[in-house]
Write a protein that holds these residues in place. Structure first.
Motif, PDB file in Angstrom:
ATOM      1  N   TYR A 108       0.861  -1.189   0.000  1.00 43.78           N
ATOM      2  CA  TYR A 108       0.000   0.000   0.000  1.00 43.78           C
ATOM      3  C   TYR A 108       0.895   1.236   0.000  1.00 43.78           C
ATOM      4  O   TYR A 108       1.960   1.246   0.623  1.00 43.78           O
ATOM      5  CB  TYR A 108      -0.923   0.030   1.227  1.00 43.78           C
ATOM      6  CG  TYR A 108      -2.148   0.889   1.031  1.00 43.78           C
ATOM      7  CD1 TYR A 108      -3.352   0.340   0.607  1.00 43.78           C
ATOM      8  CD2 TYR A 108      -2.094   2.272   1.234  1.00 43.78           C
ATOM      9  CE1 TYR A 108      -4.482   1.134   0.395  1.00 43.78           C
ATOM     10  CE2 TYR A 108      -3.215   3.070   1.022  1.00 43.78           C
ATOM     11  CZ  TYR A 108      -4.399   2.498   0.604  1.00 43.78           C
ATOM     12  OH  TYR A 108      -5.514   3.276   0.380  1.00 43.78           O
ATOM     13  N   LEU A 109       0.447   2.268  -0.733  1.00 41.25           N
ATOM     14  CA  LEU A 109       1.217   3.511  -0.825  1.00 41.25           C
ATOM     15  C   LEU A 109       0.442   4.674  -0.212  1.00 41.25           C
ATOM     16  O   LEU A 109      -0.773   4.798  -0.426  1.00 41.25           O
ATOM     17  CB  LEU A 109       1.516   3.858  -2.288  1.00 41.25           C
ATOM     18  CG  LEU A 109       2.248   2.815  -3.130  1.00 41.25           C
ATOM     19  CD1 LEU A 109       2.309   3.269  -4.587  1.00 41.25           C
ATOM     20  CD2 LEU A 109       3.651   2.575  -2.588  1.00 41.25           C
ATOM     21  N   LEU A 110       1.148   5.509   0.518  1.00 41.09           N
ATOM     22  CA  LEU A 110       0.601   6.775   1.013  1.00 41.09           C
ATOM     23  C   LEU A 110       1.445   7.893   0.403  1.00 41.09           C
ATOM     24  O   LEU A 110       2.666   7.891   0.549  1.00 41.09           O
ATOM     25  CB  LEU A 110       0.667   6.847   2.540  1.00 41.09           C
ATOM     26  CG  LEU A 110      -0.186   5.844   3.317  1.00 41.09           C
ATOM     27  CD1 LEU A 110       0.117   5.930   4.808  1.00 41.09           C
ATOM     28  CD2 LEU A 110      -1.678   6.087   3.074  1.00 41.09           C
ATOM     29  N   THR A 111       0.817   8.825  -0.307  1.00 40.01           N
ATOM     30  CA  THR A 111       1.560   9.895  -0.956  1.00 40.01           C
ATOM     31  C   THR A 111       1.069  11.259  -0.476  1.00 40.01           C
ATOM     32  O   THR A 111      -0.065  11.385  -0.015  1.00 40.01           O
ATOM     33  CB  THR A 111       1.419   9.849  -2.493  1.00 40.01           C
ATOM     34  OG1 THR A 111       0.138  10.379  -2.866  1.00 40.01           O
ATOM     35  CG2 THR A 111       1.544   8.439  -3.027  1.00 40.01           C
ATOM     36  N   ASP A 112       1.947  12.254  -0.633  1.00 43.34           N
ATOM     37  CA  ASP A 112       1.575  13.612  -0.261  1.00 43.34           C
ATOM     38  C   ASP A 112       0.860  14.272  -1.432  1.00 43.34           C
ATOM     39  O   ASP A 112       1.460  14.989  -2.235  1.00 43.34           O
ATOM     40  CB  ASP A 112       2.825  14.403   0.132  1.00 43.34           C
ATOM     41  CG  ASP A 112       2.488  15.793   0.652  1.00 43.34           C
ATOM     42  OD1 ASP A 112       1.334  15.989   1.082  1.00 43.34           O
ATOM     43  OD2 ASP A 112       3.358  16.676   0.621  1.00 43.34           O
ATOM     44  N   ALA A 113      -0.426  13.984  -1.556  1.00 45.83           N
ATOM     45  CA  ALA A 113      -1.332  14.589  -2.549  1.00 45.83           C
ATOM     46  C   ALA A 113      -1.015  14.221  -3.996  1.00 45.83           C
ATOM     47  O   ALA A 113      -1.611  14.775  -4.915  1.00 45.83           O
ATOM     48  CB  ALA A 113      -1.347  16.116  -2.401  1.00 45.83           C
ATOM     49  N   MET A 114      -0.113  13.290  -4.221  1.00 50.64           N
ATOM     50  CA  MET A 114       0.256  12.913  -5.588  1.00 50.64           C
ATOM     51  C   MET A 114      -0.422  11.598  -5.981  1.00 50.64           C
ATOM     52  O   MET A 114      -0.116  10.550  -5.411  1.00 50.64           O
ATOM     53  CB  MET A 114       1.776  12.753  -5.711  1.00 50.64           C
ATOM     54  CG  MET A 114       2.243  12.214  -7.061  1.00 50.64           C
ATOM     55  SD  MET A 114       2.003  13.363  -8.427  1.00 50.64           S
ATOM     56  CE  MET A 114       3.414  14.449  -8.210  1.00 50.64           C
ATOM     57  N   PRO A 115      -1.363  11.622  -6.937  1.00 51.76           N
ATOM     58  CA  PRO A 115      -1.967  10.368  -7.394  1.00 51.76           C
ATOM     59  C   PRO A 115      -0.957   9.540  -8.181  1.00 51.76           C
ATOM     60  O   PRO A 115      -0.256  10.072  -9.038  1.00 51.76           O
ATOM     61  CB  PRO A 115      -3.117  10.832  -8.289  1.00 51.76           C
ATOM     62  CG  PRO A 115      -2.747  12.206  -8.720  1.00 51.76           C
ATOM     63  CD  PRO A 115      -1.902  12.795  -7.636  1.00 51.76           C
ATOM     64  N   LEU A 116      -0.864   8.263  -7.859  1.00 52.71           N
ATOM     65  CA  LEU A 116       0.060   7.368  -8.565  1.00 52.71           C
ATOM     66  C   LEU A 116      -0.743   6.243  -9.223  1.00 52.71           C
ATOM     67  O   LEU A 116      -0.596   5.071  -8.890  1.00 52.71           O
ATOM     68  CB  LEU A 116       1.110   6.809  -7.599  1.00 52.71           C
ATOM     69  CG  LEU A 116       2.106   7.815  -7.016  1.00 52.71           C
ATOM     70  CD1 LEU A 116       3.025   7.135  -6.011  1.00 52.71           C
ATOM     71  CD2 LEU A 116       2.927   8.502  -8.112  1.00 52.71           C
ATOM     72  N   LYS A 117      -1.597   6.636 -10.171  1.00 56.38           N
ATOM     73  CA  LYS A 117      -2.506   5.680 -10.804  1.00 56.38           C
ATOM     74  C   LYS A 117      -1.759   4.635 -11.620  1.00 56.38           C
ATOM     75  O   LYS A 117      -2.276   3.551 -11.873  1.00 56.38           O
ATOM     76  CB  LYS A 117      -3.487   6.428 -11.706  1.00 56.38           C
ATOM     77  CG  LYS A 117      -4.421   7.366 -10.949  1.00 56.38           C
ATOM     78  CD  LYS A 117      -5.267   8.197 -11.880  1.00 56.38           C
ATOM     79  CE  LYS A 117      -6.097   9.207 -11.106  1.00 56.38           C
ATOM     80  NZ  LYS A 117      -6.846  10.120 -11.987  1.00 56.38           N
ATOM     81  N   GLU A 118      -0.541   4.974 -12.051  1.00 57.35           N
ATOM     82  CA  GLU A 118       0.232   4.034 -12.877  1.00 57.35           C
ATOM     83  C   GLU A 118       0.745   2.843 -12.061  1.00 57.35           C
ATOM     84  O   GLU A 118       1.102   1.810 -12.623  1.00 57.35           O
ATOM     85  CB  GLU A 118       1.438   4.763 -13.518  1.00 57.35           C
ATOM     86  CG  GLU A 118       1.054   5.911 -14.444  1.00 57.35           C
ATOM     87  CD  GLU A 118       0.785   7.215 -13.701  1.00 57.35           C
ATOM     88  OE1 GLU A 118       0.462   8.213 -14.367  1.00 57.35           O
ATOM     89  OE2 GLU A 118       0.880   7.232 -12.456  1.00 57.35           O
ATOM     90  N   GLN A 119       0.804   3.012 -10.750  1.00 58.02           N
ATOM     91  CA  GLN A 119       1.281   1.926  -9.894  1.00 58.02           C
ATOM     92  C   GLN A 119       0.238   0.811  -9.791  1.00 58.02           C
ATOM     93  O   GLN A 119      -0.956   1.083  -9.731  1.00 58.02           O
ATOM     94  CB  GLN A 119       1.592   2.461  -8.488  1.00 58.02           C
ATOM     95  CG  GLN A 119       2.834   3.326  -8.416  1.00 58.02           C
ATOM     96  CD  GLN A 119       4.117   2.529  -8.466  1.00 58.02           C
ATOM     97  OE1 GLN A 119       4.151   1.355  -8.107  1.00 58.02           O
ATOM     98  NE2 GLN A 119       5.174   3.159  -8.940  1.00 58.02           N
ATOM     99  N   ALA A 120       0.712  -0.404  -9.739  1.00 57.79           N
ATOM    100  CA  ALA A 120      -0.192  -1.550  -9.583  1.00 57.79           C
ATOM    101  C   ALA A 120      -0.525  -1.784  -8.112  1.00 57.79           C
ATOM    102  O   ALA A 120      -1.181  -2.762  -7.762  1.00 57.79           O
ATOM    103  CB  ALA A 120       0.463  -2.796 -10.175  1.00 57.79           C
ATOM    104  N   ILE A 121      -0.074  -0.870  -7.260  1.00 56.83           N
ATOM    105  CA  ILE A 121      -0.264  -0.985  -5.819  1.00 56.83           C
ATOM    106  C   ILE A 121      -1.367  -0.006  -5.396  1.00 56.83           C
ATOM    107  O   ILE A 121      -1.384   1.126  -5.866  1.00 56.83           O
ATOM    108  CB  ILE A 121       1.050  -0.642  -5.080  1.00 56.83           C
ATOM    109  CG1 ILE A 121       2.217  -1.482  -5.619  1.00 56.83           C
ATOM    110  CG2 ILE A 121       0.910  -0.824  -3.577  1.00 56.83           C
ATOM    111  CD1 ILE A 121       3.577  -0.956  -5.217  1.00 56.83           C
ATOM    112  N   PRO A 122      -2.296  -0.422  -4.535  1.00 57.21           N
ATOM    113  CA  PRO A 122      -3.307   0.528  -4.064  1.00 57.21           C
ATOM    114  C   PRO A 122      -2.650   1.693  -3.320  1.00 57.21           C
ATOM    115  O   PRO A 122      -1.595   1.516  -2.702  1.00 57.21           O
ATOM    116  CB  PRO A 122      -4.191  -0.295  -3.125  1.00 57.21           C
ATOM    117  CG  PRO A 122      -3.393  -1.499  -2.778  1.00 57.21           C
ATOM    118  CD  PRO A 122      -2.479  -1.757  -3.926  1.00 57.21           C
ATOM    119  N   TYR A 123      -3.250   2.871  -3.416  1.00 57.36           N
ATOM    120  CA  TYR A 123      -2.636   4.041  -2.789  1.00 57.36           C
ATOM    121  C   TYR A 123      -3.704   5.000  -2.281  1.00 57.36           C
ATOM    122  O   TYR A 123      -4.871   4.928  -2.674  1.00 57.36           O
ATOM    123  CB  TYR A 123      -1.732   4.771  -3.798  1.00 57.36           C
ATOM    124  CG  TYR A 123      -2.493   5.575  -4.826  1.00 57.36           C
ATOM    125  CD1 TYR A 123      -2.802   6.921  -4.607  1.00 57.36           C
ATOM    126  CD2 TYR A 123      -2.940   4.988  -6.005  1.00 57.36           C
ATOM    127  CE1 TYR A 123      -3.523   7.650  -5.536  1.00 57.36           C
ATOM    128  CE2 TYR A 123      -3.664   5.703  -6.942  1.00 57.36           C
ATOM    129  CZ  TYR A 123      -3.948   7.044  -6.701  1.00 57.36           C
ATOM    130  OH  TYR A 123      -4.664   7.759  -7.619  1.00 57.36           O
TER     131      TYR A 123
END
Length: 206
Positions: A108-123
């Motif tokens: 699982y990914l937590l980002t600072d307001a950056m969508p990472l839709k290309e990742q195959a990992i939920p975020y």
């Protein structure tokens, strides 16, 4: 600061990665991202948005993060690449490379307001995430410390600009140095003050 991580751990996720970048605004130098998977059994006190911490505290926390995290990774994207793809895409690329560089695969990914839709990992992209999530704060600290260190070192190669002080941000000192000394290879050529300096120089040459 551990609320997001604890909720995800209770949901069954095991390797939660926080990721953040440093260096979107400067006129010179790379954009840098840090990705961190904290150990859920070890609390690191004092984690916060790197910009809210003193330099001394950031450096101390960066060492503690490296020592106690399950995994961490830092990625640099060059000024040339920033000019080629723009700073938003370069920031996203830095985050992606930092995630891919981890020795442990996050679930699982937590980002600072950056969508990472290309990742195959939920975020989850959290607004002001570096103030709300320990993992994202840890990523921001590693990115900031690594970038600052880089800019201090590069100041020895390009003296007179004050990179060791302003780290490439558009301070008065930096803008005056740009006018008097010109553009270096580490400047972002598409950023307005740098672009303006190049255009002035070209007009003089003509």
């Amino acid at each position: 600061m551990y609320e997001f991580e604890n909720r995800l751990l209770n949901t069954g996720y095991k390797y939660i990665c926080g990721v953040d970048e440093a260096g979107r605004g400067p006129l010179a130098g790379p954009v840098v991202a840090g990705a961190v998977i904290l150990n859920p059994d070890v609390v690191i006190e004092g984690l916060n948005d790197s910009k809210q911490l003193t330099e001394k505290t950031r450096i101390r926390l960066a060492e503690e993060i490296k020592e106690k995290a399950l995994a961490y990774s830092i990625a640099f994207i060059s000024p040339e690449k920033i000019d080629e793809i723009n700073i938003y895409q370069a920031s996203k690329l830095a985050m992606t490379e930092a995630i891919n560089g981890l020795s442990v695969q996050p679930d699982y990914l937590l980002t600072d307001a950056m969508p990472l839709k290309e990742q195959a990992i939920p975020y989850e992209a959290i607004i002001k995430g570096d103030c709300l999530s320990a993992s994202i704060a840890a990523g921001s600290i590693l990115a900031k410390v690594a970038r600052d260190e880089y800019m201090v070192n590069i100041s020895n190669i390009y003296p007179g600009y004050g990179f060791e002080q302003h780290k490439g941000y558009p301070t008065k000192q930096h803008l005056l140095a740009l006018e008097s000394l010109g553009v270096t290879p580490i400047h972002r050529k598409t950023y307005h003050p740098v672009k303006q300096t190049i255009e002035k120089q070209l007009s003089f040459d003509l």
